[in-house]
Design a protein around this motif. Structure first.
Motif, PDB file in Angstrom:
ATOM      1  N   ARG A 219       0.827  -1.203   0.000  1.00 27.67           N
ATOM      2  CA  ARG A 219       0.000   0.000   0.000  1.00 27.67           C
ATOM      3  C   ARG A 219       0.868   1.261   0.000  1.00 27.67           C
ATOM      4  O   ARG A 219       0.562   2.232  -0.684  1.00 27.67           O
ATOM      5  CB  ARG A 219      -0.924   0.013   1.217  1.00 27.67           C
ATOM      6  CG  ARG A 219      -2.096  -0.907   1.093  1.00 27.67           C
ATOM      7  CD  ARG A 219      -2.991  -0.790   2.290  1.00 27.67           C
ATOM      8  NE  ARG A 219      -4.038  -1.786   2.235  1.00 27.67           N
ATOM      9  CZ  ARG A 219      -4.690  -2.235   3.283  1.00 27.67           C
ATOM     10  NH1 ARG A 219      -4.403  -1.764   4.481  1.00 27.67           N
ATOM     11  NH2 ARG A 219      -5.640  -3.137   3.152  1.00 27.67           N
TER      12      ARG A 219
ATOM     13  N   THR B 251       2.280   1.738  -3.427  1.00 27.45           N
ATOM     14  CA  THR B 251       1.223   2.184  -4.327  1.00 27.45           C
ATOM     15  C   THR B 251       0.897   3.653  -4.063  1.00 27.45           C
ATOM     16  O   THR B 251       0.714   4.441  -4.996  1.00 27.45           O
ATOM     17  CB  THR B 251      -0.041   1.326  -4.138  1.00 27.45           C
ATOM     18  OG1 THR B 251       0.318  -0.046  -4.293  1.00 27.45           O
ATOM     19  CG2 THR B 251      -1.097   1.683  -5.140  1.00 27.45           C
ATOM     20  N   LYS B 252       0.830   4.015  -2.769  1.00 27.76           N
ATOM     21  CA  LYS B 252       0.535   5.398  -2.406  1.00 27.76           C
ATOM     22  C   LYS B 252       1.645   6.334  -2.890  1.00 27.76           C
ATOM     23  O   LYS B 252       1.377   7.413  -3.419  1.00 27.76           O
ATOM     24  CB  LYS B 252       0.374   5.488  -0.890  1.00 27.76           C
ATOM     25  CG  LYS B 252      -0.156   6.790  -0.397  1.00 27.76           C
ATOM     26  CD  LYS B 252      -0.386   6.715   1.114  1.00 27.76           C
ATOM     27  CE  LYS B 252      -0.979   8.004   1.620  1.00 27.76           C
ATOM     28  NZ  LYS B 252      -1.227   7.943   3.061  1.00 27.76           N
TER      29      LYS B 252
ATOM     30  N   ALA C 257       1.290   9.326  -5.647  1.00 30.40           N
ATOM     31  CA  ALA C 257       1.695  10.698  -5.334  1.00 30.40           C
ATOM     32  C   ALA C 257       2.676  11.215  -6.384  1.00 30.40           C
ATOM     33  O   ALA C 257       2.592  12.379  -6.806  1.00 30.40           O
ATOM     34  CB  ALA C 257       2.321  10.758  -3.947  1.00 30.40           C
TER      35      ALA C 257
END
Length: 190
Positions: free
Chosen positions: A12, A15-16, A20
């Protein structure tokens, strides 16, 4: 099970971070669209935006006021160059040592004047920052570099210290000669 949760959490985060980065790249590639979107959002949510700005100002008032004061001082310094350049030149010229060679002194003065004009250097800090600008000059042109005696000489295995000759040892017995005859001059006939 804890190991699987750690893997999911790490995935996660990756992916974040990737999302961004994509968003940032899009914002940089389309600045006009981002400005228009921010303007539309502000118009639609004006009360919410104003409340957020008031809260930010209340929380950071001293910092904001300090920045404004620094900005005004910087503007005053920049305007002084435009309106009274002779005085500004005199201030900078007096701060830079006249013992420097003329070409170095002129380069340092001109770089300091440019920094004052751009707002990077304040007139009140000129005397304190001369050393910084002289160091920049020396790094840029590297003509007055201090050389180490332990550094190897180019093209040889010798060091600079190996090329120095040691002084002869002092022997005090040579001073006890008979000085009663007066000074001796080898090339003069008596």
């Amino acid at each position: 099970m804890a190991r699987d949760q750690e893997k999911v959490k790490a995935c996660r985060l990756r992916t974040k971070a990737a999302a961004a980065a994509r968003n940032k790249a899009y914002h940089l590639a389309h600045p006009e669209e981002m400005r228009a979107r921010a303007k539309r959002y502000r118009a639609a949510h004006l009360d919410e935006v104003r409340l957020r700005e008031r809260n930010y100002y209340a929380a950071n008032r001293t910092h904001i006021l300090q920045r404004e004061v620094q900005y005004r001082i910087r503007l005053k310094s920049m305007h002084a160059v435009r309106h009274d350049p002779d005085t500004v030149y005199r201030v900078v010229s007096r701060a830079v040592s006249s013992a420097l060679p003329r070409f170095i002194r002129d380069d340092v003065i001109s770089s300091m004047l440019l920094a004052v004009l751009e707002g990077e250097l304040l007139l009140g800090n000129v005397a304190a920052r001369v050393k910084d600008y002289l160091g920049r000059y020396n790094r840029q042109y590297d003509s007055f570099r201090t050389l180490s005696l332990d550094a190897p000489m180019a093209g040889t295995d010798l060091r600079r210290i190996d090329m120095l000759e040691a002084p002869a040892a002092y022997d005090g017995e040579d001073d006890e000669e008979d000085d009663s005859a007066g000074p001796s001059f080898p090339n003069v006939r008596h």
